[in-house]
Write a protein that holds these residues in place. Structure first.
Motif, mmCIF file in Angstrom:
data_model
loop_
_atom_site.group_PDB
_atom_site.id
_atom_site.type_symbol
_atom_site.label_atom_id
_atom_site.label_comp_id
_atom_site.label_asym_id
_atom_site.label_seq_id
_atom_site.Cartn_x
_atom_site.Cartn_y
_atom_site.Cartn_z
ATOM 1 N N LEU A 116 15.678 -16.434 15.921
ATOM 2 C CA LEU A 116 16.782 -17.297 16.362
ATOM 3 C C LEU A 116 16.848 -17.352 17.891
ATOM 4 N N LEU A 117 16.712 -16.202 18.521
ATOM 5 C CA LEU A 117 16.789 -16.147 19.984
ATOM 6 C C LEU A 117 15.630 -16.912 20.625
ATOM 7 N N ILE A 118 14.407 -16.662 20.171
ATOM 8 C CA ILE A 118 13.253 -17.348 20.753
ATOM 9 C C ILE A 118 13.302 -18.844 20.449
ATOM 10 N N THR A 119 13.732 -19.201 19.247
ATOM 11 C CA THR A 119 13.846 -20.630 18.899
ATOM 12 C C THR A 119 14.830 -21.325 19.814
ATOM 13 N N ALA A 120 15.990 -20.724 20.023
ATOM 14 C CA ALA A 120 16.997 -21.324 20.910
ATOM 15 C C ALA A 120 16.441 -21.484 22.319
ATOM 16 N N ALA A 121 15.746 -20.470 22.809
ATOM 17 C CA ALA A 121 15.191 -20.527 24.167
ATOM 18 C C ALA A 121 14.123 -21.621 24.274
ATOM 19 N N LEU A 122 13.224 -21.667 23.303
ATOM 20 C CA LEU A 122 12.167 -22.676 23.351
ATOM 21 C C LEU A 122 12.728 -24.091 23.247
ATOM 22 N N LEU A 123 13.685 -24.282 22.355
ATOM 23 C CA LEU A 123 14.281 -25.615 22.224
ATOM 24 C C LEU A 123 15.006 -26.025 23.510
ATOM 25 N N ALA A 124 15.664 -25.078 24.146
ATOM 26 C CA ALA A 124 16.336 -25.377 25.416
ATOM 27 C C ALA A 124 15.314 -25.769 26.487
ATOM 28 N N LEU A 125 14.187 -25.039 26.526
ATOM 29 C CA LEU A 125 13.152 -25.346 27.513
ATOM 30 C C LEU A 125 12.464 -26.676 27.226
ATOM 31 N N LEU A 127 10.704 -28.524 30.414
ATOM 32 C CA LEU A 127 9.921 -27.482 31.082
ATOM 33 C C LEU A 127 8.770 -26.957 30.233
ATOM 34 N N VAL A 128 8.891 -27.102 28.931
ATOM 35 C CA VAL A 128 7.857 -26.622 28.005
ATOM 36 C C VAL A 128 7.502 -27.772 27.075
ATOM 37 N N SER A 129 6.215 -27.939 26.815
ATOM 38 C CA SER A 129 5.762 -28.992 25.908
ATOM 39 C C SER A 129 6.158 -28.663 24.470
ATOM 40 N N THR A 130 6.413 -29.703 23.720
ATOM 41 C CA THR A 130 6.783 -29.535 22.321
ATOM 42 C C THR A 130 5.696 -28.799 21.558
ATOM 43 N N TRP A 131 4.424 -29.090 21.853
ATOM 44 C CA TRP A 131 3.335 -28.452 21.110
ATOM 45 C C TRP A 131 3.330 -26.944 21.322
ATOM 46 N N VAL A 132 3.744 -26.465 22.505
ATOM 47 C CA VAL A 132 3.823 -25.021 22.764
ATOM 48 C C VAL A 132 4.878 -24.407 21.847
ATOM 49 N N ALA A 133 6.035 -25.049 21.794
ATOM 50 C CA ALA A 133 7.110 -24.556 20.918
ATOM 51 C C ALA A 133 6.669 -24.586 19.461
ATOM 52 N N ALA A 176 7.973 -14.804 29.577
ATOM 53 C CA ALA A 176 7.715 -16.212 29.907
ATOM 54 C C ALA A 176 9.011 -17.012 29.946
ATOM 55 N N VAL A 177 9.857 -16.821 28.951
ATOM 56 C CA VAL A 177 11.133 -17.545 28.907
ATOM 57 C C VAL A 177 11.987 -17.181 30.115
ATOM 58 N N MET A 178 12.071 -15.892 30.422
ATOM 59 C CA MET A 178 12.864 -15.465 31.582
ATOM 60 C C MET A 178 12.315 -16.067 32.875
ATOM 61 N N ALA A 179 11.011 -16.162 32.983
ATOM 62 C CA ALA A 179 10.412 -16.744 34.187
ATOM 63 C C ALA A 179 10.868 -18.189 34.369
ATOM 64 N N TRP A 220 5.180 -19.653 38.527
ATOM 65 C CA TRP A 220 4.064 -19.409 37.622
ATOM 66 C C TRP A 220 4.521 -19.157 36.187
ATOM 67 N N ALA A 221 5.724 -19.590 35.852
ATOM 68 C CA ALA A 221 6.219 -19.471 34.474
ATOM 69 C C ALA A 221 5.293 -20.148 33.459
ATOM 70 N N PRO A 222 4.714 -21.324 33.773
ATOM 71 C CA PRO A 222 3.798 -21.932 32.793
ATOM 72 C C PRO A 222 2.595 -21.048 32.446
ATOM 73 N N VAL A 223 2.084 -20.302 33.415
ATOM 74 C CA VAL A 223 0.967 -19.387 33.148
ATOM 75 C C VAL A 223 1.419 -18.291 32.189
#
Length: 173
Positions: free
Chosen positions: A71-80, A85-91, A131-134, A141-144
């Motif tokens: 739940l926590l990672i999903t919320a973070a990825l969806l927010a990004l 900031l993050v591509s859908t395919w990464v999520a 990565a999310v915190m970055a 360099w958060a994308p790396v």
């Protein structure tokens, strides 16, 4: 209700607060959201430590802890993703692995087996949190770091499926 399970439920309750705080200022340096996310992420290590040290490992805890993490990672990825900031395919790769491993754990549970977290699973979790915190802290360099998290996520998923061949074989019979 034991203390480790309470801490896990606290993590779940922090997810909507994190989401709200992040979406107030998406895509920008957002210390309140980052702090809530970090607090929630820290409860993952805390509940596990408490459960082991107090010998309070429960079936409920073994079930709800990975759900809370997801739940926590999903919320973070969806927010990004929402912030661009993050591509859908990464999520999708990360979340697809989470669903696949959860399904594997459900199959194992149906056979009375528990698939414990592995070292690769812990590496995956830490790399995702870093990565999310970055991103939340605006580190260039958060994308790396997210690439590292994606690789760790895929490798940990492969590892879980390699180790659970007996569960997969018996479920196909």
């Amino acid at each position: 209700m034991n203390l480790p399970n309470f801490v896990t439920l606290l993590r779940i309750s922090l997810v909507p607060l994190f989401g709200y705080l992040y979406l107030l200022n998406p895509g920008e340096l957002n210390l309140p959201a980052a702090l809530v996310f970090l607090l929630a992420a820290a409860t993952d290590a805390l509940d596990g430590y408490l459960a082991r040290s107090r010998r309070e490992i429960t079936r409920f805890g073994q079930l709800i802890d990975p759900i809370a993490d997801k739940l926590l990672i999903t919320a973070a990825l969806l927010a990004l993703v929402e912030a661009g900031l993050v591509s859908t395919w990464v999520a999708l790769i990360i979340l697809g692995r989470e669903f696949a491993v959860s399904g594997l754990r459900i199959l194992a549970a149906a056979e009375g087996k528990v698939i414990p977290a592995s070292l690769w699973g812990k590496i995956k979790t830490v790399s995702q949190i870093v990565a999310v915190m970055a991103f939340f802290l605006g580190i260039s360099w958060a994308p790396v770091l997210m690439w590292v998290a994606v690789v760790a996520t895929v490798l940990s998923g492969v590892r879980y499926f390699q180790k659970a061949q007996d569960v997969l074989r018996s479920s196909l019979e």
